[in-house]
Design a protein around this motif. Structure first.
Motif, PDB file in Angstrom:
ATOM      1  N   VAL A  78     -77.796  31.108   5.519  1.00 38.07           N
ATOM      2  CA  VAL A  78     -76.815  31.260   4.452  1.00 38.07           C
ATOM      3  C   VAL A  78     -77.388  30.591   3.218  1.00 38.07           C
ATOM      4  O   VAL A  78     -78.113  29.606   3.315  1.00 38.07           O
ATOM      5  N   TYR A  79     -77.085  31.156   2.060  1.00 32.17           N
ATOM      6  CA  TYR A  79     -77.708  30.651   0.847  1.00 32.17           C
ATOM      7  C   TYR A  79     -76.819  30.856  -0.366  1.00 32.17           C
ATOM      8  O   TYR A  79     -75.876  31.644  -0.360  1.00 32.17           O
ATOM      9  N   LYS A  80     -77.157  30.102  -1.390  1.00 31.73           N
ATOM     10  CA  LYS A  80     -76.424  30.140  -2.651  1.00 31.73           C
ATOM     11  C   LYS A  80     -77.404  29.775  -3.751  1.00 31.73           C
ATOM     12  O   LYS A  80     -78.280  28.933  -3.557  1.00 31.73           O
ATOM     13  N   SER A  81     -77.238  30.401  -4.918  1.00 32.84           N
ATOM     14  CA  SER A  81     -78.098  30.053  -6.051  1.00 32.84           C
ATOM     15  C   SER A  81     -77.255  29.464  -7.168  1.00 32.84           C
ATOM     16  O   SER A  81     -76.069  29.767  -7.293  1.00 32.84           O
ATOM     17  N   SER A  82     -77.886  28.626  -7.964  1.00 33.77           N
ATOM     18  CA  SER A  82     -77.235  28.007  -9.114  1.00 33.77           C
ATOM     19  C   SER A  82     -78.286  27.773 -10.182  1.00 33.77           C
ATOM     20  O   SER A  82     -79.235  27.015  -9.957  1.00 33.77           O
ATOM     21  N   ILE A  83     -78.148  28.424 -11.293  1.00 35.29           N
ATOM     22  CA  ILE A  83     -79.046  28.328 -12.439  1.00 35.29           C
ATOM     23  C   ILE A  83     -80.488  28.552 -12.001  1.00 35.29           C
ATOM     24  O   ILE A  83     -80.929  29.681 -11.913  1.00 35.29           O
ATOM     25  N   ASP A  84     -81.226  27.490 -11.688  1.00 29.12           N
ATOM     26  CA  ASP A  84     -82.631  27.646 -11.295  1.00 29.12           C
ATOM     27  C   ASP A  84     -82.911  27.054  -9.918  1.00 29.12           C
ATOM     28  O   ASP A  84     -84.027  26.660  -9.619  1.00 29.12           O
ATOM     29  N   LEU A  85     -81.889  27.010  -9.060  1.00 28.01           N
ATOM     30  CA  LEU A  85     -82.028  26.461  -7.712  1.00 28.01           C
ATOM     31  C   LEU A  85     -81.490  27.430  -6.667  1.00 28.01           C
ATOM     32  O   LEU A  85     -80.555  28.183  -6.935  1.00 28.01           O
ATOM     33  N   PHE A  86     -82.082  27.366  -5.483  1.00 26.15           N
ATOM     34  CA  PHE A  86     -81.599  28.122  -4.333  1.00 26.15           C
ATOM     35  C   PHE A  86     -81.379  27.131  -3.192  1.00 26.15           C
ATOM     36  O   PHE A  86     -82.275  26.377  -2.839  1.00 26.15           O
ATOM     37  N   PHE A  87     -80.174  27.153  -2.609  1.00 27.32           N
ATOM     38  CA  PHE A  87     -79.793  26.269  -1.516  1.00 27.32           C
ATOM     39  C   PHE A  87     -79.717  27.096  -0.238  1.00 27.32           C
ATOM     40  O   PHE A  87     -79.097  28.158  -0.227  1.00 27.32           O
ATOM     41  N   TYR A  88     -80.332  26.589   0.842  1.00 25.37           N
ATOM     42  CA  TYR A  88     -80.376  27.314   2.111  1.00 25.37           C
ATOM     43  C   TYR A  88     -79.956  26.404   3.264  1.00 25.37           C
ATOM     44  O   TYR A  88     -80.360  25.237   3.319  1.00 25.37           O
ATOM     45  N   VAL A  89     -79.164  26.978   4.181  1.00 28.90           N
ATOM     46  CA  VAL A  89     -78.836  26.318   5.447  1.00 28.90           C
ATOM     47  C   VAL A  89     -79.198  27.316   6.544  1.00 28.90           C
ATOM     48  O   VAL A  89     -78.785  28.477   6.500  1.00 28.90           O
ATOM     49  N   VAL A  90     -79.980  26.855   7.518  1.00 32.61           N
ATOM     50  CA  VAL A  90     -80.517  27.723   8.561  1.00 32.61           C
ATOM     51  C   VAL A  90     -79.960  27.306   9.916  1.00 32.61           C
ATOM     52  O   VAL A  90     -79.908  26.122  10.241  1.00 32.61           O
TER      53      VAL A  90
END
Length: 159
Positions: A78-90
């Motif tokens: 699952v992932y989410k982006s914000s401005i210039d970042l990408f957050f991931y949980v696996v």
């Protein structure tokens, strides 16, 4: 034989639900470069090279997509982006996506509060100690400890 459960299926006999829900958490920048990563399953990607290769594959699959979930190399991401970042949980392929998403949302919302809603690369790098603290407070060894960002924020401001 396949045993059914809410949110997925267990493959084969003898697989019991586990508290070890999260396999990895990582944050990448707009170019797919690692800013933070924590792998909780030592057998998943044991070397730094394998981890970075996995992260590159995940980034290539997700950075232009509008989805919130991906399946890659037998993992649920699952992932989410914000401005210039990408957050991931696996998590594993059998993992409940809603549980992983609650971890992702808690991570993002907690960082948003700590970074004063300025969730971007520069601010993240300037506050890396706090970022690691947030990740460690939410997940310990792959076990989800907290999914409510308000509880985390109250606890961190009173200490």
């Amino acid at each position: 034989m396949v045993q059914k459960r809410r949110g997925g299926a267990y493959r084969g006999k003898g697989k019991e639900p586990s508290l070890f829900t999260v396999k990895a958490v990582f944050i990448l920048d707009n170019d797919g470069n690692r800013l933070l990563s924590k792998y909780y399953d030592p057998e998943l990607y044991p070397s730094m090279k394998e981890q970075k290769n996995f992260e590159k594959n995940v980034f290539n699959k997700t950075h232009k997509a509008d989805n919130e979930i991906a399946f890659l190399e037998g993992m649920t991401i699952v992932y989410k982006s914000s401005i210039d970042l990408f957050f991931y949980v696996v998590g594993s392929a059998q993992e409940n996506e809603l549980m992983l998403m609650s971890v992702l949302n808690c991570l993002f919302d907690s960082l948003s509060q700590i970074l004063r809603k300025n969730v971007e690369r520069r601010c993240l790098l300037d506050n890396m100690e706090g970022v690691f603290l947030v990740v460690d407070e939410i997940i310990d060894g792959g076990v989800i400890l907290e999914c409510d960002p308000q509880q985390f924020y109250r606890r961190s401001t009173t200490e």
